[in-house]
Design a protein around this motif. Structure first.
Motif, mmCIF file in Angstrom:
data_model
loop_
_atom_site.group_PDB
_atom_site.id
_atom_site.type_symbol
_atom_site.label_atom_id
_atom_site.label_comp_id
_atom_site.label_asym_id
_atom_site.label_seq_id
_atom_site.Cartn_x
_atom_site.Cartn_y
_atom_site.Cartn_z
ATOM 1 N N ASN A 318 27.341 34.121 53.651
ATOM 2 C CA ASN A 318 28.796 33.954 54.073
ATOM 3 C C ASN A 318 29.242 34.261 55.338
ATOM 4 O OD1 ASN A 318 28.355 32.756 50.679
ATOM 5 N ND2 ASN A 318 28.057 35.111 50.819
ATOM 6 N N LEU A 323 36.473 32.972 58.722
ATOM 7 C CA LEU A 323 37.339 31.576 59.483
ATOM 8 C C LEU A 323 37.245 31.830 61.216
ATOM 9 C CD1 LEU A 323 39.904 30.209 59.546
ATOM 10 C CD2 LEU A 323 41.277 31.915 59.099
ATOM 11 N N ARG A 326 34.130 30.165 61.219
ATOM 12 C CA ARG A 326 34.202 28.656 61.163
ATOM 13 C C ARG A 326 34.513 27.492 61.948
ATOM 14 N NH1 ARG A 326 37.016 29.690 56.656
ATOM 15 N NH2 ARG A 326 39.188 28.552 56.321
ATOM 16 N N ASP A 346 30.798 31.042 48.095
ATOM 17 C CA ASP A 346 29.507 31.359 48.270
ATOM 18 C C ASP A 346 28.440 30.973 47.783
ATOM 19 O OD1 ASP A 346 29.962 31.608 45.288
ATOM 20 O OD2 ASP A 346 30.298 34.102 45.043
ATOM 21 N N LYS A 350 31.438 27.367 39.719
ATOM 22 C CA LYS A 350 32.282 27.812 38.316
ATOM 23 C C LYS A 350 31.240 27.723 37.790
ATOM 24 C CE LYS A 350 36.241 27.883 41.050
ATOM 25 N NZ LYS A 350 37.012 26.698 41.788
ATOM 26 N N TYR A 391 35.959 17.936 34.825
ATOM 27 C CA TYR A 391 36.002 18.368 36.705
ATOM 28 C C TYR A 391 34.764 17.294 37.047
ATOM 29 C CZ TYR A 391 37.874 22.769 35.177
ATOM 30 O OH TYR A 391 39.128 23.464 34.738
ATOM 31 N N SER B 9 33.880 35.161 40.161
ATOM 32 C CA SER B 9 35.158 35.796 41.685
ATOM 33 C C SER B 9 34.905 34.920 43.093
ATOM 34 C CB SER B 9 34.970 37.407 41.818
ATOM 35 O OG SER B 9 35.050 37.524 43.810
ATOM 36 N N ARG B 10 36.372 34.918 43.759
ATOM 37 C CA ARG B 10 35.984 33.904 45.255
ATOM 38 C C ARG B 10 34.765 34.544 46.294
ATOM 39 N NH1 ARG B 10 38.105 33.351 41.911
ATOM 40 N NH2 ARG B 10 37.273 31.118 41.086
ATOM 41 N N HIS B 11 35.042 35.922 45.647
ATOM 42 C CA HIS B 11 34.690 36.720 47.242
ATOM 43 C C HIS B 11 33.325 36.908 47.168
ATOM 44 C CE1 HIS B 11 38.525 38.061 47.988
ATOM 45 N NE2 HIS B 11 39.029 38.578 46.844
ATOM 46 N N ALA B 12 32.677 36.250 48.990
ATOM 47 C CA ALA B 12 30.868 36.678 48.380
ATOM 48 C C ALA B 12 30.393 38.187 48.339
ATOM 49 C CB ALA B 12 30.722 35.822 49.767
ATOM 50 N N THR B 15 30.815 38.770 43.910
ATOM 51 C CA THR B 15 30.047 37.832 42.821
ATOM 52 C C THR B 15 29.918 38.014 41.542
ATOM 53 O OG1 THR B 15 30.276 36.068 44.563
ATOM 54 C CG2 THR B 15 29.813 35.998 43.072
ATOM 55 N N ARG B 17 28.181 36.779 38.260
ATOM 56 C CA ARG B 17 27.566 35.238 37.961
ATOM 57 C C ARG B 17 28.320 35.937 36.198
ATOM 58 N NH1 ARG B 17 23.874 31.088 38.158
ATOM 59 N NH2 ARG B 17 22.373 33.248 38.062
ATOM 60 N N THR B 90 43.604 29.579 46.387
ATOM 61 C CA THR B 90 42.180 28.607 45.156
ATOM 62 C C THR B 90 43.220 27.359 44.155
ATOM 63 O OG1 THR B 90 42.224 31.346 44.620
ATOM 64 C CG2 THR B 90 41.655 29.268 42.985
ATOM 65 N N ARG B 91 42.721 26.578 44.320
ATOM 66 C CA ARG B 91 42.760 25.297 43.952
ATOM 67 C C ARG B 91 42.525 25.084 42.409
ATOM 68 N NH1 ARG B 91 41.822 21.232 48.788
ATOM 69 N NH2 ARG B 91 43.024 22.359 50.286
ATOM 70 N N THR B 95 39.334 24.758 38.492
ATOM 71 C CA THR B 95 39.420 26.248 38.159
ATOM 72 C C THR B 95 39.309 26.599 37.209
ATOM 73 O OG1 THR B 95 40.341 27.174 40.017
ATOM 74 C CG2 THR B 95 40.335 29.244 39.400
ATOM 75 N N PRO B 96 38.395 26.401 36.493
ATOM 76 C CA PRO B 96 38.270 26.535 34.966
ATOM 77 C C PRO B 96 39.001 28.081 34.080
ATOM 78 C CG PRO B 96 35.684 26.498 36.136
ATOM 79 C CD PRO B 96 36.647 26.486 36.947
ATOM 80 N N ALA B 98 38.314 29.978 32.047
ATOM 81 C CA ALA B 98 37.145 31.534 32.089
ATOM 82 C C ALA B 98 37.252 31.383 33.459
ATOM 83 C CB ALA B 98 36.443 30.693 31.487
ATOM 84 N N LEU B 146 45.528 32.766 54.324
ATOM 85 C CA LEU B 146 45.213 33.036 55.924
ATOM 86 C C LEU B 146 45.883 34.024 56.328
ATOM 87 C CD1 LEU B 146 44.429 31.805 58.445
ATOM 88 C CD2 LEU B 146 46.269 30.126 58.929
ATOM 89 N N GLU B 149 44.152 37.083 55.783
ATOM 90 C CA GLU B 149 41.974 37.255 56.305
ATOM 91 C C GLU B 149 42.623 37.453 57.587
ATOM 92 O OE1 GLU B 149 39.961 33.562 54.925
ATOM 93 O OE2 GLU B 149 38.103 34.579 56.691
ATOM 94 N N ASN B 150 42.982 37.174 58.170
ATOM 95 C CA ASN B 150 43.541 36.936 60.085
ATOM 96 C C ASN B 150 44.505 36.840 60.152
ATOM 97 O OD1 ASN B 150 43.278 36.342 62.600
ATOM 98 N ND2 ASN B 150 41.920 34.964 62.352
ATOM 99 N N ALA B 161 41.673 26.532 58.592
ATOM 100 C CA ALA B 161 42.633 27.368 57.426
ATOM 101 C C ALA B 161 43.118 26.372 56.523
ATOM 102 C CB ALA B 161 43.080 28.783 57.768
#
Lengths: 448, 188
Positions: A318, A323, A326, A346, A350, A391, B9-12, B15, B17, B90-91, B95-96, B98, B146, B149-150, B161
């Motif tokens: 990751n 940014l 990459r 990650d 989903k 999806y 979660s979007r954060h690595a 996460t 599951r 986030t698109r 994005t479900p 749940a 963006l 993050e930076n 980005a």
């Protein structure tokens, strides 16, 4: 001398006569000589279920045809063959078949006039069907299917390569005879699962590797090649054995059931050729049968040597997606621009709606066809209980170049602990051409 | 709420599951029974009745009437539907529902409540970025994410980005606006 020649001639004629008899003979059927019986609605309903188990409609229809009217093109190295009309139309379909005729076609690959079917018809699997299931299947095709008048299309294989009688010898070599016999040391659930997987389900047609003359290398669990994964039609049908990386090793029996019933679970979503198998077949199986299939598949041991070191998630990848990192890593950059919104930054997806890329079979299998194919062409429509999925993977054929797809897939297949390995531009170029129906060299569904 | 733990979660690094029971339950109920779920959008709590599978975008627009977020392609290709979930772009069309229960969702309607978002909108006005405007709520979201993050991105980072599409071609104005902000942040 003359006498010797005469004897030789006689021997040859006799041998030729025996061969001619052997290759055109009608094998016997347990239904021979039985009068046409009254067909009950119950039997028709049961036959419809068997037709779902066997997924007859997948090959004996085209997207534009009526169900079971045939016409689907299948490629062989020598030319194309077309699946046949199996509706009960007396002229163009199988309306005149007796139960014994039907049995010979389904379980032995022989038509009523003694001709041999190509083993594109999976009779090496169907030979294991029980008499009751064949009787029910016949009832369904006679009374449960609308007759459609549609003539079969002629094959495009030229003489003499289109001679089919030598298949009688192929059958002797590669088709086991006889019905599925339950293993006495296994329980009923296992035996039901084995029957469904080996006979009607014919899972091995795609998931078992083939030998030099297209024979499946194994037809049951006694051989480690059985369901160990195979490449076909530009997709990689993964192992269904307990391989940790490339098989079902990390799946529970419940998860196998869920995948076959809903088309998705925490590990993945059906795609490629499996979409059709799910849409037309597995979701219609009842819960008991799905549990049996899962139980049987989970009994097949994996092969650590073939499968490699067990996968573990590696979060270090990751960092490459940050940014500042990459901008000079094309694979990571394309991943974040095109893939990360759905498959998550990650790589875990989903679940169960959008599959992970971290730790999935297609990211771990050395064969990269499925990764490349689904990226170029997207996924098919998954329809569960008549409702299409929300999806879907879009095709990137027009958006990304060979080089870009190779870069992003190399990133995916070497990140998060994935060991599938890199993809080259040349591999993408080849599959791009072969999966373009307008190209001069497209993949047509293979004869299997 | 059975989906309470099903937050992808979007954060690595954080996460979690969804476990099998939750997936099994939501899958069994999907298409048959709607679930009651609580969503936090723009610091307001909403109770919504929906399948766990439903795209967040549909709920934001059709059920909650927050129509500043746009439907573009429905395939995560264009970014017109971008929202922030816990500050990360986030698109929402892919994005479900749940997967965002328990997350903090921000849409364009409340972007000016966010300190960085407010400055992005001001820069957008200064540079007169929008033309037809359809993609711009998504662009503002992407720019805000963006800068979170930076705070001082260079041109390469801005290009990497800002992947949302703009049919009018306002890309140069977008980059100029973000460059201004990068400078501003540096000074501040």
């Amino acid at each position: 001398m003359k006498k010797a020649l005469a004897i030789l001639l006689v021997v040859l004629v006799i041998a030729a006569a025996i061969v001619a008899w052997f290759v055109t003979r009608l094998p016997s059927s347990p239904f021979d000589g039985q009068p046409r019986a009254e067909i009950s609605n119950d039997l028709v309903a049961r036959g419809e279920y068997v037709a779902r188990l066997a997924d007859c409609v997948a090959c004996h229809s085209t997207p534009d045809s009526a169900p079971f009217a045939g016409g689907l093109e299948m490629a062989t190295p020598l030319g194309s063959i077309f699946t046949t009309n199996i509706t009960p139309d007396p002229q163009t379909g199988i309306g005149n078949y007796t139960l014994a005729d039907f049995d010979r076609a389904v379980r032995q690959g022989v038509t009523p006039d003694g001709a041999r079917l190509y083993p594109a018809m999976p009779y090496p699997s169907y030979v294991k069907l029980s008499d009751e299931d064949v009787r029910a299947l016949y009832a369904f095709f006679m009374k449960g299917v609308e007759p459609v008048r549609m003539a079969n299309r002629a094959n495009t294989i030229e003489w003499p390569l289109n001679t089919r009688w030598p298949l009688a010898f192929w059958n002797v070599a590669f088709v086991e005879s006889g019905r599925y016999e339950p293993e006495s040391d296994k329980d009923d659930l296992w035996n039901r699962g084995a029957y469904l997987v080996q006979a009607a389900g014919h899972c091995g047609s795609c998931h078992t590797p083939r030998g030099p003359v297209m024979q499946e290398k194994a037809l049951d669990e006694t051989n480690g090649n059985y369901l160990s994964g195979a490449l076909l039609d530009g997709w990689y049908a993964p192992s269904l054995r307990n391989d940790h990386n490339t098989g079902l090793g990390r799946w529970s029996e419940d998860e196998v059931v869920q995948f076959l019933k809903k088309g998705r679970n925490a590990h993945g979503v059906v795609f490629g050729s499996m979409t059709d198998a799910f849409n037309n077949s597995t979701q219609f199986m009842n819960d008991d049968d799905l549990a049996a299939i899962a139980h049987y598949l989970k009994s097949l041991p994996g092969d650590r040597e073939r499968d490699g070191t067990p996968w573990q998630y590696d979060a270090a990848s990751n960092e490459k997606l940050a940014l500042s990192n990459r901008t000079d890593n094309p694979g990571a950059r394309i991943f974040m621009a095109k893939c990360g919104a759905c498959h998550a930054a990650d790589g875990r997806g989903k679940t169960p709606w959008i599959p992970p890329l971290a730790g999935t079979t297609s990211s771990l299998a050395p064969q990269n066809a499925s990764s490349v194919n689904v990226t170029l062409n997207g996924s098919g429509r998954v329809v569960t209980d008549g409702v299409p999925d929300s999806y879907r993977m879009p095709p990137f054929r027009e958006q990304l170049s060979d080089k870009e797809i190779a870069a992003v897939l190399t990133f995916v297949r070497t990140s998060w602990g994935n060991t599938g390995g890199p993809v080259t531009s040349q591999e993408v170029r080849d599959l791009r051409e072969r999966t373009d129906p307008a190209s001069s060299n497209p993949i047509v569904l293979q004869m299997r | 709420m059975i989906v309470q733990d099903a937050k992808g979660s979007r954060h690595a690094t954080t996460t979690s599951r969804p476990d099998f029971q939750i997936i099994a339950k939501t899958l069994d109920q999907a298409k048959h029974e709607e679930l009651a779920m609580e969503l936090t959008i723009n610091d307001t709590s909403y109770e919504v009745q929906s399948d766990g599978e439903t795209p967040l975008l549909w709920v934001i627009r059709d059920e909650l009437g927050l129509t500043g977020t746009k439907f573009g392609c429905g395939l995560a290709q264009c970014g017109a539907c971008s929202v922030l979930v816990d500050g990360v772009v986030t698109r929402s069309c892919v994005t479900p529902l749940a997967s965002v229960v328990g997350g903090r969702i921000t849409t364009i309607e409340a972007i000016e409540e966010d300190e960085i978002g407010k400055r992005v909108v001001e820069a957008w006005v200064d540079h007169q970025v929008p033309q037809c405007g359809y993609c711009q709520s998504g662009q503002v979201m992407a720019a805000t994410s963006l800068l979170k993050e930076n705070a001082n991105p260079n041109d390469d980072e801005i290009a990497a980005a800002m992947t949302n599409l703009c049919r009018c071609g306002t890309y140069n104005a977008i980059s100029a606006a973000i460059r201004d902000l990068a400078g501003e942040t540096k000074e501040g």
